[in-house]
Motif scaffolding. Sequence first.
Motif, PDB file in Angstrom:
ATOM      1  N   HIS A 349       0.685  -1.173  -0.642  1.00 50.11           N
ATOM      2  CA  HIS A 349      -0.280   0.148  -0.228  1.00 50.11           C
ATOM      3  C   HIS A 349       1.136   1.190  -0.502  1.00 50.11           C
ATOM      4  CE1 HIS A 349      -2.976   2.503   0.879  1.00 50.11           C
ATOM      5  NE2 HIS A 349      -2.689   3.752   1.601  1.00 50.11           N
ATOM      6  N   TYR A 404      -5.198  -2.404  -1.314  1.00 48.01           N
ATOM      7  CA  TYR A 404      -6.548  -1.538  -1.433  1.00 48.01           C
ATOM      8  C   TYR A 404      -6.674  -0.804   0.266  1.00 48.01           C
ATOM      9  CZ  TYR A 404     -11.419   0.815  -1.169  1.00 48.01           C
ATOM     10  OH  TYR A 404     -12.324   1.723  -1.576  1.00 48.01           O
ATOM     11  N   LEU A 406      -5.847  -0.457   3.615  1.00 47.97           N
ATOM     12  CA  LEU A 406      -5.009  -0.223   4.245  1.00 47.97           C
ATOM     13  C   LEU A 406      -5.468  -1.189   5.799  1.00 47.97           C
ATOM     14  CD1 LEU A 406      -1.628   1.002   5.013  1.00 47.97           C
ATOM     15  CD2 LEU A 406      -3.841   3.332   6.165  1.00 47.97           C
TER      16      LEU A 406
END
Length: 432
Positions: A349, A404, A406
């Motif tokens: 991420h 995507y 987190l």
Amino acid sequence: MSRNYRLLVKNAKQVVLICNNGEKFMTKHEILNLCVIENGSIVIGSDGLITAVGPAETIRDQFAGATFDKVIDATGMCVLPGLVDAHTHPVWAGDRVHEFAMKLAGASYMDVHRAGGGIHFTVEHTRAAGPPELLSSLSSRLLRMQRAGTTLVECKSGYGLDLHTELKMLQVIEEARNTLPINISSTYCGAHAVPKGKTVEEATEDILQVQLPRLKEQMSAGTLRVDNIDVFCEEGVFDLSSTRRILQAGKDLGLNINFHGDELHPMNSAQLGAELGASAISHLEEVTDQGIAAMATARTAAVLLPTTAYILRLPQPRARDMLEAGVIVALGSDFNPNAYCCSMPIVMHLACVNMRMSMPEALAAATINAAYALGCSHTHGSLEVNKHGDLLVLNTTRWEHLIYQLGGHQELIRYVIIKGNIVVDNDKTLDL
């Protein structure tokens, strides 16, 4: 087929192979064609290796009549290769949480170092710790990484800086390799810092004349398996000349060169690594254009560490420039007391947001390219026949959710599987 197999994962919404032509690494152009099977299945044999992977109907027909020790119905789920963490320092004692406050107040890495903190604080505590204590903490850290999806991890020594403690750390890593399911690539990092009371030249001679010869003895006797050699090439630590001598001596022992370079100052480490045939160079926050070009030509992997730049507020590694130049870009967590992160999904991420990598680039960097950096991409890093059956099953219909969301990996990862054995099972029915 009437044979017995260890595991069938069937009917997955997506099976992300990464690549399917035996590629040992992927550069920017190849990553555009990341290999994904919609509605796929995968079979892992009794030897723990992948027997077959493909469309669900094809696998069902091919293995009609076969028996499986375990069957996972992955309907509505995704299957990915196990993640590879290409850079960690997980063996140490002593707590450095107090340094985080210093850094938040503006202290640099070298300010902390000069104040008696940093590596030397950890060295003092690690020297004093017994092997059982170090093994216990290492095992809990590796299990935490495994829960976050890591199935192959590089583990460095480097908090001993003397023969006794460096060997103690490597023996603890060896014990973990023999007792835990997670795959380990072991790195000798005796040149992590210059010990207190020694000059760079004295530290270099100790490594060349004392530490490496003893390491060679233990490797020859079969009591230690060590895969890589590492040096912290940096101003005020090991200069280019000392780094060259140590890395070359390690290479002469059969170790892969995999070292810290161009982190805080442009040292021309990238050019040195390319010249020596290094498997990988880590950090590279201060790499030059010439260094990038040299690494691309030499096929030396860049192991980028988004957590370090984030925590130390350093310039971000130039991932985009490296990708555009054809460098093999890999990722690592840099797990250590200075950057306490066990999660490769969080690393991916950060790589996407802060280093502007795409999600396919980050995933390739945390699988096939990280495996390449460790000399393991022939056995790990993608879901291909005869590779290790190391994979993740995600509770989602698209693999991108792993990056995507987190910090969402704990809810997303349903199973972690190593060599066809389930090592993490997040059974959602147990949630209250």
